[in-house]
Design an enzyme around this catalytic site. Structure first.
Site, PDB file in Angstrom:
ATOM      1  N   ASP A  24       0.847  -1.200   0.000  1.00 13.89           N
ATOM      2  CA  ASP A  24       0.000   0.000   0.000  1.00 13.89           C
ATOM      3  C   ASP A  24       0.882   1.250   0.000  1.00 13.89           C
ATOM      4  O   ASP A  24       1.274   1.740   1.050  1.00 13.89           O
ATOM      5  CB  ASP A  24      -0.887  -0.083   1.257  1.00 13.89           C
ATOM      6  CG  ASP A  24      -1.701   1.171   1.504  1.00 13.89           C
ATOM      7  OD1 ASP A  24      -1.851   1.988   0.571  1.00 13.89           O
ATOM      8  OD2 ASP A  24      -2.206   1.315   2.639  1.00 13.89           O
ATOM      9  N   ASP A 210      -9.811 -14.647 -17.771  1.00 14.65           N
ATOM     10  CA  ASP A 210     -10.750 -15.065 -16.730  1.00 14.65           C
ATOM     11  C   ASP A 210     -11.886 -15.877 -17.352  1.00 14.65           C
ATOM     12  O   ASP A 210     -12.407 -15.524 -18.405  1.00 14.65           O
ATOM     13  CB  ASP A 210     -11.316 -13.801 -16.062  1.00 14.65           C
ATOM     14  CG  ASP A 210     -12.132 -14.118 -14.823  1.00 14.65           C
ATOM     15  OD1 ASP A 210     -11.586 -14.776 -13.924  1.00 14.65           O
ATOM     16  OD2 ASP A 210     -13.308 -13.719 -14.763  1.00 14.65           O
ATOM     17  N   GLU A 262      -7.842 -19.411 -17.840  1.00 17.20           N
ATOM     18  CA  GLU A 262      -8.374 -19.954 -16.592  1.00 17.20           C
ATOM     19  C   GLU A 262      -9.580 -20.812 -16.928  1.00 17.20           C
ATOM     20  O   GLU A 262     -10.639 -20.309 -17.268  1.00 17.20           O
ATOM     21  CB  GLU A 262      -8.794 -18.827 -15.633  1.00 17.20           C
ATOM     22  CG  GLU A 262      -9.187 -19.379 -14.276  1.00 17.20           C
ATOM     23  CD  GLU A 262     -10.497 -18.856 -13.698  1.00 17.20           C
ATOM     24  OE1 GLU A 262     -10.753 -19.103 -12.518  1.00 17.20           O
ATOM     25  OE2 GLU A 262     -11.289 -18.221 -14.427  1.00 17.20           O
TER      26      GLU A 262
HETATM   27  C1  NOJ Z   1     -12.229 -16.391 -11.666  1.00 15.63           C
HETATM   28  C2  NOJ Z   1     -11.463 -15.439 -10.799  1.00 15.63           C
HETATM   29  O1  NOJ Z   1     -10.228 -16.009 -10.452  1.00 15.63           O
HETATM   30  C3  NOJ Z   1     -12.330 -15.158  -9.599  1.00 15.63           C
HETATM   31  O2  NOJ Z   1     -11.638 -14.461  -8.602  1.00 15.63           O
HETATM   32  C4  NOJ Z   1     -13.552 -14.424 -10.066  1.00 15.63           C
HETATM   33  O3  NOJ Z   1     -14.417 -14.224  -8.962  1.00 15.63           O
HETATM   34  C5  NOJ Z   1     -14.303 -15.199 -11.142  1.00 15.63           C
HETATM   35  N1  NOJ Z   1     -13.424 -15.728 -12.146  1.00 15.63           N
HETATM   36  C6  NOJ Z   1     -15.321 -14.325 -11.828  1.00 15.63           C
HETATM   37  O4  NOJ Z   1     -14.679 -13.321 -12.559  1.00 15.63           O
END
Ligand code: NOJ
Length: 539
Positions: A24, A210, A262
């Site tokens: 921070d 994501d 992901e």
């Molecule tokens: C995967 C991400 O890693 C997570 O943190 C997020 O809540 C969901 N996708 C939705 O975006």
């Protein structure tokens, strides 16, 4: 790890920065880019090759930044675009690549597109960028189908129409503040192509995608027949077309930019399809993360992973922790050492000493496996999950939407301790309370306390990452199992001069023939490797 510059990602050690909780700089209790910039020398010294930033875009922070309101700027509480540009330049100067998160499945409900869609009403072009549908029931009072939000509850929320009447419903696979974008609409494709270029032009080396499997929804949005079976919003074939478009954009830059996907997919063959040569470069290997601390199971996962990646010539990745899962020091100290979203085993009895011992061994295992590796901030300090956060400080929508039935992910997002004997432990210098409270017993976990302590987790990571750079066999390349060891021992060589041995057998085992111990996760017992320990050997 003598990688060619153009294939650095195949064997990279990538450090995950959850900006809010890293450092921070402006002293307001929330991490920011100034904080990251001040800690770049720490990361360079740690020996990582790249940083992956969780979303740093303007966001109401309903889901920690995965609710983006502007894909071309920086969250004001984190800093400015100019500062991000400086950060990228400084990191590059230190030899560190930058990967940022892109969130294409959904945006924030305050993103101008969504605001316009609600205002424009039914049948408008604005609504076609999302999934608006009339409800079922006599007066449209029921959601359009039975899809459930991954954060709990229905995946649909009803809007009020501009004339004040109860209106259509919109789809959100996550929180109701994260409307899903409609990837059947060419405007959505064009927008994200432009966003990719926006950041590539600013020097970003890659994107973490994501919910990479979720962008395409099945025609007609049919009900989910079996929640444990195929889902009409995950892993549809059409999603691959998107990544082929994206790959062309990445490849149009002379110094090749990269993607990491992901996807939590049950089928390794479907998973590998995303890694075909004209799609993504790599993806997170969550089977390894979810796997219990068990030699047979781990070996199966390693073999299945390598077998799935080989035909598409993609490097595997290895991950133990991230901002969504229970920290592995905690997991490995429990009776059930696996991870599953369905049951976080919140506050299951945990042997912290055992967990840390196994986490040290797991670090050497992970860093020796072929391919890339991800290190989640604080993992190198051996942080455990903070399980006793008071309910009122919890921010995760998972906690809120399940009314606490799922405790959520705040416990792995507590701000990093850097120095000093009490909170904020150097997270800032103003003494402002961090956005999530830090435990009272973190004085011995700080970077300062662990530095130069040869028995610390931090020095283990530093030594291992240093060796990863000098041992040419590490990173990308082959693995050969060494089979003449007792049951419960994982042993493999990476070339004729390097071997890794991990003992999960429950009792000490004799080390195989070797010239030198390069690194051990703890003190050896003469020439024996005690249980829950790992070594790197010169052979
Ligand atoms: C995967 C991400 O890693 C997570 O943190 C997020 O809540 C969901 N996708 C939705 O975006």
């Amino acid at each position: 790890m003598a990688q060619q510059e153009s294939t650095w990602w195949r064997g990279a050690a990538i450090y995950q920065v959850y900006v809010r909780s890293f450092a921070d700089g402006d002293g307001d209790g929330t991490g920011d880019l100034a904080g990251v910039r001040s800690r770049l020398p720490y990361l360079a010294e740690l020996g990582i090759d790249a940083i992956w930033f969780n979303p740093w875009y303007p966001s109401p922070m309903d889901d920690g930044g995965y609710d983006v309101s502007d894909y071309r700027d920086i969250e004001p509480s984190f800093g400015s675009l100019a500062e991000a540009e400086k950060l990228i330049e400084e990191a590059h100067h230190l030899g560190i690549k930058i990967i940022i998160d892109i969130v294409p499945n959904h945006c924030s409900d305050v993103h101008p597109w969504f605001v316009a869609a609600v205002a424009a009403g039914r049948d408008s072009l604005e609504r076609q960028r999302f999934w608006f549908r009339d409800g079922l029931g006599e007066n449209g009072e029921l959601p359009p189908n039975n899809w459930q939000s991954r954060f709990g509850g229905s995946a649909w929320t009803r809007v009020t129409e501009p004339d004040g009447s109860p209106g259509q419903w919109f789809l959100h696979l996550y929180s109701s503040r994260q409307p899903d974008l409609n990837w059947r609409n060419p405007a959505v494709h064009a927008e994200f192509a432009d966003v990719l270029r926006f950041w590539f032009n600013r020097g970003v080396d890659g994107f973490r995608i994501d919910v990479a499997d979720g962008l395409v929804k099945e025609d007609g949005l049919p009900d989910v027949a079996d929640p444990n079976g195929r889902l009409p919003y995950s892993d549809l074939d059409g999603v691959h077309e998107i990544y082929r478009e994206w790959r062309k954009i990445a490849d149009s830059y002379p110094d090749k930019r990269v993607f990491v996907g992901e996807m939590w997919l049950p089928d390794p063959l479907r998973f590998a399809m995303y890694l075909r040569p004209d799609e993504l470069h790599s993806a997170f290997n969550f089977d390894f993360l979810s796997c219990p601390w068990d030699a047979t199971r781990l070996r199966e996962v390693v073999d299945a992973t390598l077998a799935a990646h080989a035909p598409v010539n993609a490097p595997a990745t290895w991950v133990l922790s991230n901002h969504d899962v229970t920290r592995h020091v905690t997991r490995y100290g429990r009776t059930d050492t696996s991870f599953s979203f369905a049951d976080r085993q919140h506050q299951a009895p945990t042997d912290r000493t055992l967990g840390e011992r196994r986490a040290r061994a797991a670090a050497l295992l992970t860093l020796a496996l072929p391919g890339g590796v991800y290190i989640y901030q604080g993992e190198e300090l051996g942080l455990s999950e903070v399980e006793d956060l008071p309910d009122e400080v919890r921010e995760d929508p998972v906690f809120k939407r399940t009314k606490g039935a799922d405790i959520g992910r705040d416990g792995c997002r507590v701000p990093v301790p850097w120095s000093g004997a009490e909170s904020p432990y150097g997270f800032n210098t103003t003494g402002a309370a961090p956005w999530l409270p830090q435990p009272a017993n973190w004085a011995s976990a700080t970077v300062e306390a662990q530095t130069d302590d040869p028995s610390s987790m931090l020095e283990l990571y530093r030594s291992a990452l240093r060796l990863r750079h000098t041992e040419t066999a590490l990173g990308d390349g082959p693995l050969l199992w060494l089979d003449d060891l007792p049951a419960g021992v994982l042993a493999f060589s990476r070339d004729s001069s390097f071997a890794c041995v991990v003992n999960l057998s429950g009792s000490a085992v004799a080390l195989p023939p070797h010239l030198e111990v390069l690194l051990a996760s703890g003190p050896l017992d003469g020439t024996d490797l005690p249980s829950d320990m790992a070594v790197w050997l010169r052979t």
